[in-house]
Design a protein around this motif. Structure first.
Motif, short mmCIF file in Angstrom:
data_model
loop_
_atom_site.label_atom_id
_atom_site.label_comp_id
_atom_site.label_asym_id
_atom_site.label_seq_id
_atom_site.Cartn_x
_atom_site.Cartn_y
_atom_site.Cartn_z
N THR A 153 0.59 -1.18 0.10
CA THR A 153 -0.40 0.20 -0.08
C THR A 153 0.65 1.02 -0.21
O THR A 153 0.74 2.09 -0.47
CB THR A 153 -0.73 -0.42 1.01
OG1 THR A 153 -1.89 -1.21 0.94
CG2 THR A 153 -1.91 1.35 1.32
N ARG A 154 2.23 1.39 0.95
CA ARG A 154 3.04 2.55 0.86
C ARG A 154 3.13 2.43 -0.26
O ARG A 154 3.61 3.68 -0.68
CB ARG A 154 4.23 2.64 1.82
CG ARG A 154 3.18 2.55 2.72
CD ARG A 154 4.33 2.71 4.34
NE ARG A 154 4.91 1.42 4.93
CZ ARG A 154 4.61 0.95 5.57
NH1 ARG A 154 3.82 0.90 6.35
NH2 ARG A 154 5.26 -0.14 5.75
N LYS A 155 4.25 1.64 -1.44
CA LYS A 155 4.15 1.93 -2.73
C LYS A 155 3.35 2.59 -3.46
O LYS A 155 3.68 3.21 -4.43
CB LYS A 155 4.65 0.24 -2.90
CG LYS A 155 6.39 -0.88 -2.40
CD LYS A 155 6.57 -1.37 -3.30
CE LYS A 155 7.16 -1.39 -4.16
NZ LYS A 155 8.02 -2.43 -4.58
N GLU A 205 0.74 4.10 -2.72
CA GLU A 205 1.40 5.61 -1.91
C GLU A 205 2.04 6.72 -2.85
O GLU A 205 2.09 7.95 -3.19
CB GLU A 205 0.97 5.97 -0.47
CG GLU A 205 -0.19 5.57 0.23
CD GLU A 205 -0.44 4.81 1.20
OE1 GLU A 205 -1.09 4.98 2.25
OE2 GLU A 205 0.17 5.06 2.25
N LYS A 206 3.21 6.01 -3.08
CA LYS A 206 5.13 6.41 -3.17
C LYS A 206 4.40 6.21 -4.83
O LYS A 206 5.50 7.25 -5.70
CB LYS A 206 5.50 6.35 -2.88
CG LYS A 206 5.54 6.15 -1.28
CD LYS A 206 7.55 5.48 -0.78
CE LYS A 206 7.42 5.72 0.95
NZ LYS A 206 8.55 4.68 1.14
N GLY A 207 3.55 5.78 -5.61
CA GLY A 207 3.34 5.79 -6.83
C GLY A 207 4.07 4.56 -8.06
O GLY A 207 5.05 5.23 -8.76
N LYS A 208 4.71 3.93 -6.90
CA LYS A 208 5.77 3.01 -7.36
C LYS A 208 4.99 1.77 -7.77
O LYS A 208 5.75 0.63 -7.91
CB LYS A 208 6.90 2.74 -6.57
CG LYS A 208 7.43 3.63 -5.87
CD LYS A 208 8.73 3.17 -4.98
CE LYS A 208 9.40 4.60 -4.45
NZ LYS A 208 10.74 4.19 -3.38
N GLN A 210 -2.71 0.52 -7.94
CA GLN A 210 -4.28 0.19 -7.10
C GLN A 210 -3.76 -1.59 -7.91
O GLN A 210 -4.11 -1.79 -6.56
CB GLN A 210 -4.64 0.26 -6.73
CG GLN A 210 -5.48 0.18 -5.40
CD GLN A 210 -4.83 -0.26 -4.35
OE1 GLN A 210 -4.54 1.55 -3.79
NE2 GLN A 210 -5.44 -0.89 -3.63
N ARG A 270 -0.88 -3.70 -6.66
CA ARG A 270 -1.27 -4.37 -5.37
C ARG A 270 -1.61 -5.02 -5.05
O ARG A 270 -1.75 -6.53 -4.45
CB ARG A 270 -1.41 -3.05 -4.16
CG ARG A 270 -0.93 -3.23 -3.29
CD ARG A 270 -2.25 -3.18 -2.45
NE ARG A 270 -2.07 -3.20 -1.10
CZ ARG A 270 -3.22 -4.12 -0.65
NH1 ARG A 270 -4.47 -4.43 -1.07
NH2 ARG A 270 -3.25 -3.81 1.10
#
Length: 284
Positions: free
Chosen positions: A52-54, A56-59, A62, A65
């Motif tokens: 999820t943090r990836k 949020e960082k645009g990496k 969704q 994920r």
């Protein structure tokens, strides 16, 4: 040798969970095994949180994920890994439990399944000796944290087949890692060089009467290290470093391999680095 499509990971601590995260991101159907369902589900939650943090960082997208999370299943039943093409062991760093596990995996898994150990300092050959198919056993030494560190050492034990090494290396590359192949020797490549060097650094703390901050600054600015030795040992875990040092010293009997008394005392006092909140430095 058939293509690797499914991966089992045994032990979902920091290292095992990181390997499982890499596997699901790379598109592998993955089964993670922990000693209890609660521990397995907690690890799956952490993996989902990292992904999820990836996002949020645009990496990471969704949808990607969500697809990765859906590829992960956790269990407390070792037999659920029976159909996996590759099983990676990431349990406690001790020879006897690993040998017992590999003997059990050989009984449960398909004859053509590859069994890999993530050991950082133990003999892959000795682990493989617990099975009757040592040609299918290989070392896959990931570095912590596995999702971030780019290297995996693929370790050929005495009887590992070239086909098994090739298959493990191909998985490592699909996981996005730089793969270095080596033969089974104490410490493999990185730890054989790094552990005695870190031990030297720790001895210098007392001999040169410098602070951890000063030693780290010296090695960053004088030797070009990206991270100072005290910061690095705190990150790895002081108990982990001491254990690896003791394992290498037991095999090689080289004085530089033995952990310095200072760091052994820290381990005995529970000062384990980042994971305990205090090591050479204090952490919030």
């Amino acid at each position: 040798m058939s293509e690797i499509r499914s991966i089992g990971v045994i032990g979902l601590g920091a290292m095992g969970a990181g390997i499982a995260q890499l596997a699901v991101e790379a598109g592998y159907d993955t089964i993670g095994r922990e000693v209890s369902v609660d521990l397995g589900e907690a690890a799956a939650g952490r993996i989902g949180g990292f992904l999820t943090r990836k996002v949020e960082k645009g990496k990471l997208e969704q949808a990607d994920r969500d697809a990765a999370v859906a590829r992960l299943r956790v269990t407390d039943d070792l037999s659920d890994l029976a159909g996996c093409d590759l099983v990676v062991e990431a349990i406690v760093e001790a020879l006897e439990p690993k040998q017992e596990l590999f003997a059990e995996l050989e009984r449960l898994c398909r004859p053509d399944a590859i069994l890999a150990t993530n050991t950082s300092a133990l003999s892959v050959t000795e682990i493989a000796a617990a099975t009757t198919r040592p040609e299918r056993v290989v070392g896959m030494h990931f570095f912590n944290p596995a999702p971030l560190m780019p290297l995996v050492e693929v370790v050929q034990a005495e009887l590992t087949s070239p086909e098994t090494v090739d298959a493990a290396a191909a998985v490592g590359e699909k996981l996005g890692k730089v793969v270095v192949r080596c033969f089974d020797t104490p410490g493999f490549v990185v730890n054989r060089v790094l552990i005695p060097l870190l031990n030297d650094c720790i001895r210098v703390l007392d001999e040169a009467r410098v602070t951890p901050e000063a030693l780290d600054a010296a090695m960053r600015n004088g030797a070009g290290w990206p991270m100072g030795p005290c910061t690095l040992v705190d990150l790895v875990g002081i108990d982990v470093h001491v254990h690896a040092s003791e394992a290498l010293y037991e095999k090689l009997r080289e004085p530089r391999m033995a952990p310095p008394p200072r760091i052994v005392a820290m381990k005995n006092a529970g000062l384990l680095g980042r994971k305990s909140g205090r090591g050479f430095y204090s952490y919030d």
